[in-house]
Design a protein around this motif. Structure first.
Motif, PDB file in Angstrom:
ATOM      1  N   ASN A  88       0.814  -1.219   0.000  1.00 28.63           N
ATOM      2  CA  ASN A  88       0.000   0.000   0.000  1.00 28.63           C
ATOM      3  C   ASN A  88       0.847   1.268   0.000  1.00 28.63           C
ATOM      4  O   ASN A  88       0.472   2.265  -0.610  1.00 28.63           O
ATOM      5  CB  ASN A  88      -0.922   0.031   1.239  1.00 28.63           C
ATOM      6  CG  ASN A  88      -2.152  -0.829   1.008  1.00 28.63           C
ATOM      7  OD1 ASN A  88      -2.416  -1.253  -0.129  1.00 28.63           O
ATOM      8  ND2 ASN A  88      -2.884  -1.100   2.079  1.00 28.63           N
ATOM      9  N   LYS A  89       1.955   1.182   0.690  1.00 29.63           N
ATOM     10  CA  LYS A  89       2.828   2.366   0.783  1.00 29.63           C
ATOM     11  C   LYS A  89       3.345   2.748  -0.599  1.00 29.63           C
ATOM     12  O   LYS A  89       3.348   3.932  -0.982  1.00 29.63           O
ATOM     13  CB  LYS A  89       3.994   2.046   1.724  1.00 29.63           C
ATOM     14  CG  LYS A  89       4.622   3.289   2.311  1.00 29.63           C
ATOM     15  CD  LYS A  89       5.751   2.908   3.259  1.00 29.63           C
ATOM     16  CE  LYS A  89       6.632   4.108   3.517  1.00 29.63           C
ATOM     17  NZ  LYS A  89       7.884   3.710   4.196  1.00 29.63           N
ATOM     18  N   ASP A  92       0.420   4.187  -2.597  1.00 27.67           N
ATOM     19  CA  ASP A  92       0.139   5.592  -2.239  1.00 27.67           C
ATOM     20  C   ASP A  92       1.167   6.535  -2.866  1.00 27.67           C
ATOM     21  O   ASP A  92       0.819   7.597  -3.387  1.00 27.67           O
ATOM     22  CB  ASP A  92       0.146   5.772  -0.711  1.00 27.67           C
ATOM     23  CG  ASP A  92      -1.086   5.130  -0.084  1.00 27.67           C
ATOM     24  OD1 ASP A  92      -2.039   4.835  -0.857  1.00 27.67           O
ATOM     25  OD2 ASP A  92      -1.100   4.933   1.144  1.00 27.67           O
ATOM     26  N   GLU A  96       0.461   9.426  -5.573  1.00 25.23           N
ATOM     27  CA  GLU A  96       0.879  10.805  -5.288  1.00 25.23           C
ATOM     28  C   GLU A  96       1.674  11.387  -6.482  1.00 25.23           C
ATOM     29  O   GLU A  96       1.458  12.521  -6.899  1.00 25.23           O
ATOM     30  CB  GLU A  96       1.744  10.825  -4.033  1.00 25.23           C
ATOM     31  CG  GLU A  96       1.694  12.161  -3.297  1.00 25.23           C
ATOM     32  CD  GLU A  96       2.440  12.099  -1.973  1.00 25.23           C
ATOM     33  OE1 GLU A  96       3.437  12.841  -1.844  1.00 25.23           O
ATOM     34  OE2 GLU A  96       2.040  11.300  -1.110  1.00 25.23           O
TER      35      GLU A  96
END
Ligand SMILES: [Zn+2]
Length: 238
Positions: A88-89, A92, A96
């Motif tokens: 998930n990191k 994200d 971004e």
């Protein structure tokens, strides 16, 4: 020829020279004004054309930047689904980055819109200016040509009169010439006066018979009131 007759000739030449100088004084100014006007119109057009060039380059740069950024976004989007993201990191961070690049595209597209509008306005103005300029330049040139011709003609006449003046002056002694110039300047360019019915034509003063006789005899005599050279032709006496 008597000196007084030379003085009368001198007065005539000076009258003509005065008119010519007055005319010449204005003509070169008119030519200069037309030249300035033409130059201003040309400069304004070339400024707009230069502006259009810059705007066209800027449009191209913006379009290229938008295209390459879009490619980048597409590539990043591909990575979202090709399995290269493991947590998930990372997901994200990728989102971004995509948002960041999309924002650049949005800003550039706004800029591009303004540039396109500028280009449209400039192109329209240049077209209008160009069609007007042809007419303006043609009119200016024909005016300039006729003015320059006039200046040339007048200059020629002036040279001829100046020569004529030099010849006349050769026959007048220095004192009389000096006196003539003095009266000419003091009496607004009228240094000679005819005697009409025993009166000075210039100021109306009564001229005594003895002076009238001397004037008839071609002697140098002056009006006692306005100081002008007096002359009287025998023909008008009869
Ligand atoms: Zn007088």
């Amino acid at each position: 020829m008597a000196v007084i007759d030379q003085i009368i000739l001198l007065q005539d030449v000076d009258n003509k020279l005065f008119e010519i100088n007055k005319l010449l004084g204005d003509l070169p100014k008119q030519v200069q004004e037309l030249t300035d006007q033409e130059e201003f119109t040309k400069n304004s057009l070339s400024e707009k054309e230069e502006n259009l060039k810059t705007t066209t380059v800027e449009i191209h740069t913006s379009e290229t930047l938008i295209a390459t950024t879009q490619e980048k976004v597409d590539m990043l989007k591909d990575k979202l689904i090709d399995g290269s993201i493991s947590n998930n990191k990372e997901y994200d961070a990728m989102m971004e980055t995509i948002d960041y690049e999309k924002n650049i595209i949005f800003e550039k597209e706004n800029e591009l819109l303004v540039l396109m509008q500028n280009k449209e306005t400039l192109t329209k103005e240049i077209d209008e200016d160009k069609s007007a300029l042809d007419g303006i330049i043609q009119e200016l040139n024909s005016k300039k040509e006729s003015l320059n011709k006039k200046v040339e003609d007048v200059s020629e006449e002036k040279n001829a009169l100046t020569k004529e003046r030099e010849n006349i002056v050769l026959h007048v002694d220095e004192d009389t010439l000096h006196k003539y110039m003095e009266i000419y300047n003091a009496r607004d360019g009228v240094a000679c006066s005819e005697i009409l019915d025993n009166n000075c034509e210039g100021c109306g003063a009564y001229i005594p018979p003895q002076i009238v006789n001397e004037a008839l005899g071609k002697s140098i005599v002056y009006c006692g009131t306005c100081s002008r050279f007096l002359h009287k032709s025998e023909i008008s006496e009869i």
